[in-house]
Design a protein around this motif. Structure first.
Motif, PDB file in Angstrom:
ATOM      1  N   ARG A  41       0.734  -1.211   0.043  1.00  0.00           N
ATOM      2  CA  ARG A  41       0.004   0.277   0.083  1.00  0.00           C
ATOM      3  C   ARG A  41       0.815   1.382  -0.178  1.00  0.00           C
ATOM      4  NH1 ARG A  41      -5.501  -0.519   1.835  1.00  0.00           N
ATOM      5  NH2 ARG A  41      -6.036  -2.692   1.996  1.00  0.00           N
ATOM      6  N   GLU A  44      -2.174   5.421   1.933  1.00  0.00           N
ATOM      7  CA  GLU A  44      -3.134   4.790   2.734  1.00  0.00           C
ATOM      8  C   GLU A  44      -4.170   5.931   3.042  1.00  0.00           C
ATOM      9  OE1 GLU A  44      -4.803   1.749   4.337  1.00  0.00           O
ATOM     10  OE2 GLU A  44      -2.733   1.269   4.014  1.00  0.00           O
ATOM     11  N   ARG A  45      -5.272   5.772   2.764  1.00  0.00           N
ATOM     12  CA  ARG A  45      -6.356   6.536   2.984  1.00  0.00           C
ATOM     13  C   ARG A  45      -6.544   7.122   4.239  1.00  0.00           C
ATOM     14  NH1 ARG A  45     -11.364   6.437   5.226  1.00  0.00           N
ATOM     15  NH2 ARG A  45     -13.126   7.844   4.464  1.00  0.00           N
ATOM     16  N   HIS A  49       1.042  11.312   3.783  1.00  0.00           N
ATOM     17  CA  HIS A  49       2.338  10.692   3.218  1.00  0.00           C
ATOM     18  C   HIS A  49       3.274  11.805   2.670  1.00  0.00           C
ATOM     19  CE1 HIS A  49      -0.196   7.186   3.159  1.00  0.00           C
ATOM     20  NE2 HIS A  49       0.815   6.384   3.251  1.00  0.00           N
ATOM     21  N   SER A  65     -13.009   1.886   0.209  1.00  0.00           N
ATOM     22  CA  SER A  65     -13.664   0.992   1.286  1.00  0.00           C
ATOM     23  C   SER A  65     -15.190   0.828   0.723  1.00  0.00           C
ATOM     24  CB  SER A  65     -13.501   1.460   2.641  1.00  0.00           C
ATOM     25  OG  SER A  65     -14.187   2.727   2.994  1.00  0.00           O
ATOM     26  N   ASP A  80      -7.837  -8.023   0.541  1.00  0.00           N
ATOM     27  CA  ASP A  80      -8.706  -6.853   1.266  1.00  0.00           C
ATOM     28  C   ASP A  80     -10.180  -7.112   0.617  1.00  0.00           C
ATOM     29  OD1 ASP A  80      -6.000  -5.740   2.235  1.00  0.00           O
ATOM     30  OD2 ASP A  80      -5.549  -5.539   0.152  1.00  0.00           O
ATOM     31  N   ASP A  83     -12.194  -3.598   0.466  1.00  0.00           N
ATOM     32  CA  ASP A  83     -11.475  -2.721  -0.672  1.00  0.00           C
ATOM     33  C   ASP A  83     -12.302  -2.985  -2.031  1.00  0.00           C
ATOM     34  OD1 ASP A  83     -10.288  -1.183   1.426  1.00  0.00           O
ATOM     35  OD2 ASP A  83      -8.472  -2.224   0.983  1.00  0.00           O
ATOM     36  N   THR A 109      -6.768   4.858  -1.024  1.00  0.00           N
ATOM     37  CA  THR A 109      -5.603   3.863  -0.813  1.00  0.00           C
ATOM     38  C   THR A 109      -4.951   3.728  -2.160  1.00  0.00           C
ATOM     39  OG1 THR A 109      -6.426   3.063   1.261  1.00  0.00           O
ATOM     40  CG2 THR A 109      -5.072   1.759   0.287  1.00  0.00           C
ATOM     41  N   ARG A 111      -2.337   0.781  -4.094  1.00  0.00           N
ATOM     42  CA  ARG A 111      -1.725  -0.239  -3.856  1.00  0.00           C
ATOM     43  C   ARG A 111      -1.079  -0.752  -5.241  1.00  0.00           C
ATOM     44  NH1 ARG A 111      -5.760  -4.675  -2.560  1.00  0.00           N
ATOM     45  NH2 ARG A 111      -6.516  -4.585  -4.686  1.00  0.00           N
TER      46      ARG A 111
END
Length: 683
Positions: A41, A44-45, A49, A65, A80, A83, A109, A111
């Motif tokens: 990831r 990340e929501r 970052h 989500s 996940d 997700d 998010t 990935r």
């Protein structure tokens, strides 16, 4: 695609486009390479970052989500489980920029779907660049404005275009000038009065429609150009009206050259969403010149919910390939579940009867929607004149077939149900004549009781005048008294007449799907008769209980279905029709409850001088009342109902029926506003 270096990425990214040399140098000095393994990831929501990333190689997914996704998002099959994938990004694209621009934590998010190589830009360096790179600030404003405008467009648009994938699998001898794609697009524009774009999934150098286009104004920027420069999308909003006021179809390709196609980034397909705002229908045309990887990417993005969804998938497959083509190559289980999949067989040399259609369905091991006849010379002539079939040879058999394909895409296939009504069935002849006068095609036909006669005669090639004479002849055959056991009348005369009219013709010999309905007293169920001898099915469908004996077929006891489904509208829908018409001859509302006590009081002590009706009239009136009640439920699903203004006549008065033909024509005229609401091209 090969890994892109930092300089290439800066030039390719809309965020850093057209930067000056010193700005580019400053930008490159701030970039740092970083590698993430599959499944990592990267963002990340809800977690800050503070970095922007440019993708040099590999692919990442943008995840939301479960509670945040729209119904079209598709659950990812990995670990996940909560997700959903809402977008996929590849080389040349960036992510994390909105967080740096707004100063907010990421809203999604990101990935790694593969091992990915990225170039990273820190938040502090980004802020410093804003002060020293005016081009970067301009690009940010442009990007934000575009995203806001795009959101507004999507919110304000009443609807987006419907996307249809058409896969053409032509014979070995077929060439560009015999492609049906531009003819389908032209017919679709004509039938819908809508904006149509034909997008060939190949380069313009190999695209048949690009070569066919009669006017330069109809050739629009390719998808790659639209993804690179927004001005290309603006050109797609230009008018598509010819000098004579007709709405035309536009066309474009994926790329201009074959070299561009070979290097095409599959993320360019996301531009389809933007094109959807400019058109009512997008036709994606796949041919042997379409890269298989592109179709795979389109299917993958569709399944992941990251692309504008395909509504229909049509395969146009040459008859010569019936022994070697497997439709499941196109229509996999997922597509059949989420899309309407249809198979059309082209270049058919035989008359397109139902029997031939069933034979091809057996060869393909897949249902066939329609057969399209071969007419290579006609297509070549159309190509030479740069005119579509609908404007050059509308009455030809191939043009009619292409027109059906277009109406199939537009949800405009027409079915009609004819109800029973004894001698009043003459009115159905007027309804048929009225529909023909307005050039309304009847793609599917179902009928009950005496309602079978008018469409039946039409389908075996009888003219209106011939059909009228046949109706008049019926009276001579139906009133043949017999000693009552199963019926008042014998059906010998009617049987002889139907056999002489139909001969050995079967439903399979017709070119239009036709079905009659009856009831089976043995199983107490409605029965659809759409295969086998026409005369036998007709005899069963008109076997009015009490009047004619039932038709025995093995252990089955078949009779008129007027008391079960007098106007079989639902059957027409099951046959495949989008627009449902009904010709109903009841002419009266179901009986209401009235207070009869005053009649009895007035008649108390008096002898009635009234004359009792004949037994036939008693039975017919009772039958009419029952049909009127049941018929109200039968026609409930119809989109347009024709109700000729009729008066009641006896079963023995077919000679009076000719007067009803005009009433049938008038019923069509009265229903024209309703017809135009569903078929905008009706005049």
């Amino acid at each position: 695609m090969q890994q892109m270096d930092a300089h290439q990425l800066v030039e390719a990214s809309p965020l850093f486009r057209q930067m000056q040399a010193d700005e580019t140098a400053a930008m490159l000095a701030c970039l740092h390479p970083v590698v993430f393994q599959h499944g990592t990831r990267i963002l990340e929501r809800g977690v800050w970052h503070g970095r922007l990333y440019l993708i040099a190689a590999g692919e990442v997914s943008v995840l939301l989500s479960e509670e945040e996704t729209t119904p079209v998002a598709i659950r990812h099959g990995g670990s996940d489980q909560s997700d959903y994938i809402v977008a996929r990004l590849g080389p040349g694209q960036c992510f994390g920029e909105m967080s740096l621009i707004t100063g907010e934590v990421p809203s999604a998010t990101v990935r790694a779907e593969q091992d990915v190589t990225l170039w990273s830009l820190k938040h502090s360096d980004f802020l410093n660049l804003l002060g020293t790179c005016p081009t970067l600030l301009r690009n940010i404003n442009t990007l934000l404005s575009y995203r806001l405008a795009r959101t507004n467009q999507q919110l304000l648009a009443q609807r987006m275009a419907e996307l249809t994938l058409i896969v053409q699998v032509q014979g070995a001898a077929s060439a560009l000038d015999t492609s049906l794609a531009p003819h389908i697009a032209a017919a679709l524009a004509m039938r819908t009065y809508g904006r149509v774009l034909l997008l060939e999934l190949c380069s313009a150098e190999d695209a048949s429609a690009v070569q066919f286009v009669p006017q330069a104004m109809l050739l629009r920027p390719d998808l790659l150009a639209c993804s690179q420069e927004r001005v290309g999308l603006q050109e797609h909003h230009a008018a598509l009206v010819s000098q004579d006021g007709a709405l035309l179809a536009a066309c474009c390709a994926l790329t201009t050259t074959r070299e561009q196609l070979a290097a095409l980034d599959m993320n360019t397909l996301s531009t389809l969403t933007d094109l959807a705002l400019a058109y009512d229908h997008l036709l994606l045309i796949a041919t042997p010149r379409t890269p298989p990887s592109l179709l795979a990417a389109l299917s993958e993005r569709h399944m992941a919910g990251t692309a504008f969804p395909v509504k229909r998938v049509l395969a146009l497959v040459a008859a010569s390939l019936a022994s070697q083509f497997v439709p499941t190559m196109l229509f996999d289980a997922w597509l059949r579940q989420h899309c309407a999949c249809s198979l059309f067989v082209t270049e058919v040399a035989e008359p397109p009867t139902m029997a031939v259609q069933e034979r091809y369905a057996g060869l393909f091991a897949f249902p066939v929607t329609r057969l399209l006849p071969t007419a290579s010379s006609l297509l070549v002539t159309c190509y030479e004149h740069r005119l579509p079939l609908c404007r050059f040879a509308l009455t030809s058999a191939l043009a009619q077939g292409v027109d059906f394909v277009a109406r199939h895409i537009a949800h405009q296939t027409v079915g009609i149900a004819f109800g029973g009504g004894g001698a009043r069935g003459f009115a159905h002849l007027g309804v048929l004549a009225g529909l023909q006068a307005h050039q309304i095609p009847l793609d599917y036909i179902a009928a009950c009781s005496s309602g079978i006669i008018a469409p039946g005669m039409h389908l075996i090639g009888k003219s209106l005048e011939e059909s009228e004479e046949i109706f008049l002849e019926i009276q001579r055959h139906i009133v043949q008294w017999r000693i009552p056991r199963t019926s008042l009348f014998s059906n010998r005369g009617l049987k002889h007449m139907l056999r002489s009219l139909c001969g050995d013709l079967c439903f399979e010999d017709l070119e239009t799907p036709f079905a009659m309905v009856a009831v089976d007293l043995a199983t107490r169920a409605g029965v659809v008769l759409d295969r086998g001898p026409l005369w036998l099915a007709g005899l069963a469908s008109v076997a009015l209980p009490g009047f004619f004996p039932p038709v025995l077929v093995g252990e089955h006891i078949l009779m008129d279905a007027g008391m079960h489904d007098p106007v079989p509208v639902r059957l027409v829908r099951k046959m495949g029709a989008d627009i449902l018409l009904a010709s109903e001859l009841g002419g009266q509302e179901p009986p209401t409850l009235e207070r009869g006590a005053p009649w009895l009081e007035a008649a108390h002590g008096e002898q009635s001088n009234g004359k009792a009706p004949h037994i036939i009239d008693l039975l017919l009136r009772t039958y009419d009342l029952a049909m009127a009640t049941i018929g109200m439920h039968s026609i409930r699903e119809a989109d347009v109902v024709f109700r000729p203004k009729l008066y009641r006549v006896s079963l023995r008065q077919f000679s009076e029926g000719r007067k009803f033909v005009a009433a049938g024509r008038e019923a069509v005229e009265q229903a024209l506003p309703d017809l135009k609401a569903h078929l905008p091209w009706v005049e």
